[in-house]
Design an enzyme around this catalytic site. Structure first.
Site, PDB file in Angstrom:
ATOM      1  N   ALA A  66     134.574  43.058  24.186  1.00 36.41           N
ATOM      2  CA  ALA A  66     133.931  41.762  24.404  1.00 36.41           C
ATOM      3  C   ALA A  66     135.018  40.807  24.890  1.00 36.41           C
ATOM      4  CB  ALA A  66     133.333  41.266  23.098  1.00 36.41           C
ATOM      5  N   GLY A 111     133.555  46.332  22.187  1.00 30.84           N
ATOM      6  CA  GLY A 111     132.247  46.378  22.845  1.00 30.84           C
ATOM      7  C   GLY A 111     132.181  47.440  23.935  1.00 30.84           C
ATOM      8  N   GLU A 114     131.406  50.569  22.144  1.00 35.22           N
ATOM      9  CA  GLU A 114     130.004  50.464  21.710  1.00 35.22           C
ATOM     10  C   GLU A 114     129.048  50.671  22.883  1.00 35.22           C
ATOM     11  OE1 GLU A 114     131.003  46.617  19.841  1.00 35.22           O
ATOM     12  OE2 GLU A 114     129.909  47.346  18.099  1.00 35.22           O
ATOM     13  N   GLU A 134     138.317  45.568  16.503  1.00 42.16           N
ATOM     14  CA  GLU A 134     137.858  44.237  16.081  1.00 42.16           C
ATOM     15  C   GLU A 134     138.590  43.732  14.841  1.00 42.16           C
ATOM     16  OE1 GLU A 134     135.871  46.730  16.963  1.00 42.16           O
ATOM     17  OE2 GLU A 134     134.329  45.992  18.330  1.00 42.16           O
TER      18      GLU A 134
HETATM   19  N1  COA Z   1     138.729  39.934  26.598  1.00 38.97           N
HETATM   20  C1  COA Z   1     139.187  39.067  27.513  1.00 38.97           C
HETATM   21  N2  COA Z   1     140.197  39.353  28.364  1.00 38.97           N
HETATM   22  C2  COA Z   1     140.741  40.586  28.273  1.00 38.97           C
HETATM   23  C3  COA Z   1     140.307  41.542  27.355  1.00 38.97           C
HETATM   24  C4  COA Z   1     139.249  41.175  26.479  1.00 38.97           C
HETATM   25  N3  COA Z   1     138.741  42.027  25.582  1.00 38.97           N
HETATM   26  N4  COA Z   1     141.056  42.654  27.492  1.00 38.97           N
HETATM   27  C5  COA Z   1     141.906  42.405  28.489  1.00 38.97           C
HETATM   28  N5  COA Z   1     141.737  41.157  28.969  1.00 38.97           N
HETATM   29  C6  COA Z   1     142.443  40.481  30.044  1.00 38.97           C
HETATM   30  C7  COA Z   1     143.830  40.030  29.620  1.00 38.97           C
HETATM   31  O1  COA Z   1     143.767  38.799  28.933  1.00 38.97           O
HETATM   32  C8  COA Z   1     144.522  39.954  30.949  1.00 38.97           C
HETATM   33  O2  COA Z   1     144.106  38.767  31.602  1.00 38.97           O
HETATM   34  P1  COA Z   1     145.197  37.803  32.326  1.00 38.97           P
HETATM   35  O3  COA Z   1     145.807  38.696  33.398  1.00 38.97           O
HETATM   36  O4  COA Z   1     144.374  36.702  32.891  1.00 38.97           O
HETATM   37  O5  COA Z   1     146.175  37.426  31.271  1.00 38.97           O
HETATM   38  C9  COA Z   1     143.922  41.101  31.730  1.00 38.97           C
HETATM   39  O6  COA Z   1     142.688  41.416  31.105  1.00 38.97           O
HETATM   40  C10 COA Z   1     144.773  42.357  31.712  1.00 38.97           C
HETATM   41  O7  COA Z   1     145.019  42.707  30.359  1.00 38.97           O
HETATM   42  P2  COA Z   1     146.483  42.957  29.755  1.00 38.97           P
HETATM   43  O8  COA Z   1     146.410  42.713  28.283  1.00 38.97           O
HETATM   44  O9  COA Z   1     147.512  42.213  30.533  1.00 38.97           O
HETATM   45  O10 COA Z   1     146.650  44.528  30.058  1.00 38.97           O
HETATM   46  P3  COA Z   1     147.565  45.548  29.271  1.00 38.97           P
HETATM   47  O11 COA Z   1     147.568  46.794  30.082  1.00 38.97           O
HETATM   48  O12 COA Z   1     148.881  44.943  28.935  1.00 38.97           O
HETATM   49  O13 COA Z   1     146.809  45.823  27.884  1.00 38.97           O
HETATM   50  C11 COA Z   1     144.880  46.313  26.527  1.00 38.97           C
HETATM   51  C12 COA Z   1     145.559  46.467  27.897  1.00 38.97           C
HETATM   52  C13 COA Z   1     143.482  46.876  26.639  1.00 38.97           C
HETATM   53  C14 COA Z   1     145.667  47.117  25.462  1.00 38.97           C
HETATM   54  C15 COA Z   1     144.850  44.821  26.122  1.00 38.97           C
HETATM   55  O14 COA Z   1     144.321  44.080  27.212  1.00 38.97           O
HETATM   56  C16 COA Z   1     143.999  44.530  24.918  1.00 38.97           C
HETATM   57  O15 COA Z   1     144.425  44.782  23.796  1.00 38.97           O
HETATM   58  N6  COA Z   1     142.789  43.984  25.139  1.00 38.97           N
HETATM   59  C17 COA Z   1     141.911  43.566  24.068  1.00 38.97           C
HETATM   60  C18 COA Z   1     141.280  44.774  23.414  1.00 38.97           C
HETATM   61  C19 COA Z   1     140.377  44.360  22.279  1.00 38.97           C
HETATM   62  O16 COA Z   1     140.804  43.883  21.257  1.00 38.97           O
HETATM   63  N7  COA Z   1     139.078  44.577  22.490  1.00 38.97           N
HETATM   64  C20 COA Z   1     138.080  44.311  21.493  1.00 38.97           C
HETATM   65  C21 COA Z   1     137.552  42.953  21.626  1.00 38.97           C
HETATM   66  S1  COA Z   1     136.312  42.699  20.389  1.00 38.97           S
END
Ligand code: COA
Length: 260
Positions: A66, A111, A114, A134
């Site tokens: 999400a 999400g 999910e 989460e």
């Molecule tokens: N919501 C909003 N933005 C997200 C996102 C999310 N769930 N996951 C990634 N992004 C965005 C980042 O903020 C970043 O945006 P920016 O370039 O404007 O800063 C872009 O996507 C790229 O992500 P980034 O974190 O730089 O990539 P990464 O390869 O370093 O890491 C992940 C990848 C997936 C490990 C990391 O993005 C992450 O932990 N995301 C959240 C995962 C999460 O907790 N999901 C559950 C949500 S309930």
């Protein structure tokens, strides 16, 4: 159908829906969710489409969860509505009248995991990663993850994933039964299309009844499920496709189904 956050392609009898926010790793914001609902509603009505493939744009993510920027603004009242609306979209996908194949091409977190769980069949690329992180945000899964993951895999492992937020790779997901098959990223979509073609070549009447019988499993007792199976089995026997399928076998030829 044209969308801001989705991209659609058509292939034989299959629609391929791409979640298309690759710069945000295809994170699910409200617009994605409402466009998904609209798109799947249209595809449900479209009689030329037998199978749907759901995947993410880019090479990095199916859906990284999400949208955390949106989550950050939720209060308790808005959160309940947010969770229920999301659950409604995923329930809609799960209850589609045609199979939905998730082609998980990278991160499927929160999400995203999910969403993949709401699809009927999951294929993954070797770089796919799954998890319910989460808990790291002070949250729990809110789009059905506590229910679907626990029913799909060993409940102890589901609990462990949800309590730790651990992220697992595609081979572990395969071992757990979270995905059916794993392919190199470059082969994933072609394999999903091949699978879709195979299902599309069967009697769509039978496919629909089979989906109904399997999908009711979680809702009713075993004996009610068996009764329902027998009634759908009987409906199939009243179709032209049943006559054609059995006749073609006896005549040692391929059946030509009319889906009635
Ligand atoms: N919501 C909003 N933005 C997200 C996102 C999310 N769930 N996951 C990634 N992004 C965005 C980042 O903020 C970043 O945006 P920016 O370039 O404007 O800063 C872009 O996507 C790229 O992500 P980034 O974190 O730089 O990539 P990464 O390869 O370093 O890491 C992940 C990848 C997936 C490990 C990391 O993005 C992450 O932990 N995301 C959240 C995962 C999460 O907790 N999901 C559950 C949500 S309930």
């Amino acid at each position: 159908m044209s969308y801001q956050t989705l991209k659609l392609e058509f292939y034989n009898k299959t629609a391929i829906v791409f979640i298309n926010r690759p710069d945000k790793l295809n994170a699910l914001n409200s617009l994605v969710m409402s466009e998904l609902k609209h798109c799947f509603t249209e595809l449900k009505k479209n009689e030329d489409i037998y199978v749907v493939i759901l995947t993410g744009s880019g090479e990095k993510a199916f859906v990284a969860g999400a949208d955390i920027a949106e989550l950050n603004n939720l209060n308790m009242i808005a959160a309940k509505e947010y969770s229920e609306k999301g659950q409604e979209v995923l329930d809609f996908i799960e209850n589609m009248n045609k199979p939905v194949i998730a082609a998980v091409n990278g991160f499927a977190l929160g999400g995203g995991c999910e969403l993949a769980l709401s699809c009927h069949i999951r294929l993954a690329s070797e770089n796919a990663k799954f998890g319910q992180p989460e808990v790291n945000l002070g949250l729990i899964p809110g789009y059905g993850g506590t229910q679907r993951l626990t029913r799909l895999i060993n409940s102890g492992r589901a609990m462990e994933l949800i309590l730790t937020g651990d992220i697992i790779d595609a081979s572990e997901a395969l071992r757990l039964g979270l995905v059916n098959k794993v392919y190199p990223l470059t082969d994933l979509l072609n394999n999903a299309k091949e699978l879709a073609d195979k299902v599309a070549s069967k009697s769509q009447y039978a496919v629909k009844q089979a989906m109904k019988a399997v999908n009711i499993c979680d809702e009713v007792s075993r004996s009610e499920g068996l009764k329902y199976e027998a009634s759908l089995f009987s409906l199939c026997c009243g179709t032209d496709d049943f006559k054609e399928g059995t006749k073609a076998f006896l005549e040692k030829r391929k059946p030509v189904f009319k889906n009635i």
